[in-house]
Design a protein around this motif. Structure first.
Motif, mmCIF file in Angstrom:
data_model
loop_
_atom_site.group_PDB
_atom_site.id
_atom_site.type_symbol
_atom_site.label_atom_id
_atom_site.label_comp_id
_atom_site.label_asym_id
_atom_site.label_seq_id
_atom_site.Cartn_x
_atom_site.Cartn_y
_atom_site.Cartn_z
ATOM 1 N N LEU A 1 1.665 -7.227 -0.929
ATOM 2 C CA LEU A 1 0.444 -6.569 -1.074
ATOM 3 C C LEU A 1 0.019 -5.883 -1.998
ATOM 4 O O LEU A 1 -1.055 -5.573 -2.517
ATOM 5 C CB LEU A 1 0.416 -5.704 0.328
ATOM 6 N N TYR A 2 0.930 -5.235 -2.856
ATOM 7 C CA TYR A 2 0.810 -4.439 -3.998
ATOM 8 C C TYR A 2 0.230 -5.424 -5.098
ATOM 9 O O TYR A 2 -0.614 -5.003 -5.598
ATOM 10 C CB TYR A 2 2.406 -3.804 -4.518
ATOM 11 N N SER B 1 -1.551 -8.119 -4.742
ATOM 12 C CA SER B 1 -2.865 -8.602 -4.436
ATOM 13 C C SER B 1 -3.608 -7.447 -4.109
ATOM 14 O O SER B 1 -5.023 -7.616 -5.144
ATOM 15 C CB SER B 1 -2.593 -9.453 -3.201
ATOM 16 N N GLU B 2 -3.456 -6.339 -3.778
ATOM 17 C CA GLU B 2 -4.428 -5.243 -3.484
ATOM 18 C C GLU B 2 -4.623 -4.256 -4.674
ATOM 19 O O GLU B 2 -5.479 -3.834 -4.697
ATOM 20 C CB GLU B 2 -4.271 -4.682 -1.980
ATOM 21 N N VAL B 3 -3.622 -3.929 -5.166
ATOM 22 C CA VAL B 3 -3.447 -2.937 -6.069
ATOM 23 C C VAL B 3 -3.862 -3.443 -7.250
ATOM 24 O O VAL B 3 -4.366 -3.010 -8.353
ATOM 25 C CB VAL B 3 -2.088 -1.956 -6.040
ATOM 26 N N ARG B 4 -2.900 -4.359 -7.981
ATOM 27 C CA ARG B 4 -2.790 -5.109 -9.102
ATOM 28 C C ARG B 4 -4.027 -6.121 -9.194
ATOM 29 O O ARG B 4 -4.565 -6.500 -10.363
ATOM 30 C CB ARG B 4 -1.737 -5.884 -9.672
ATOM 31 N N GLY B 5 -4.569 -6.547 -8.080
ATOM 32 C CA GLY B 5 -5.705 -7.367 -7.925
ATOM 33 C C GLY B 5 -5.248 -8.940 -8.363
ATOM 34 O O GLY B 5 -6.435 -9.650 -8.567
ATOM 35 N N TYR B 6 -4.063 -9.377 -8.033
ATOM 36 C CA TYR B 6 -3.528 -10.812 -8.589
ATOM 37 C C TYR B 6 -4.087 -11.411 -7.019
ATOM 38 O O TYR B 6 -3.572 -11.483 -6.009
ATOM 39 C CB TYR B 6 -2.082 -10.837 -8.657
#
Length: 141
Positions: free
Chosen positions: A24-25, A27-32
């Protein structure tokens, strides 16, 4: 249930939770944006957080067979995904994975640690822990 089995269940839950928070980090924070194979790995990892959390709370070691099956399937997907990222002969025959190529590497720590590699390690740790619980249950009988 022995304290050893209880500790192993807690460890398994911790691994699944860490893997879930990590994905989740990314995809949601780093935007991958996850590729298709990443989604399949998530589909197998995310439920383990709930399943193993409930099993730990209920002191239910019989869940080890379920977690073993989830982790073997997830591990196979992760190993395949990692191989199409790192092995050139696998990259040539890699399937198209929608908008995000499955051969892409958002991270590449130390030249070999990618997101599928991290997922593979988590699935392996859960599988080994599941086998340890199943063996302990068998010895108790």
């Amino acid at each position: 249930m022995t304290k050893k089995i209880e500790n192993i269940l807690l460890f398994m839950w911790s691994v699944a939770l860490t893997a879930t928070i990590g994905s989740l980090y990314f995809s949601e924070v780093r935007g991958y944006e996850p590729c298709e194979l990443c989604w399949y790995q998530r589909i197998l990892m995310y439920p383990l957080v709930l399943i193993l959390g409930v099993a730990y709370a209920q002191k239910n070691a019989k869940i080890a067979l379920t977690s073993l099956i989830f982790s073997i399937i997830g591990g196979c997907i992760s190993a395949y995904h990692y191989s199409i990222q790192k092995l050139s002969f696998m990259q040539e025959s890699a399937p198209a994975c929608g908008r995000v190529p499955c051969t892409g590497q958002y991270i590449n720590y130390f030249g070999f640690i990618t997101i599928p590699f991290l997922a593979l390690i988590a699935f392996i740790l859960i599988a080994i822990s599941s086998i340890l619980i199943l063996r302990s249950l068998k010895e108790e009988k």
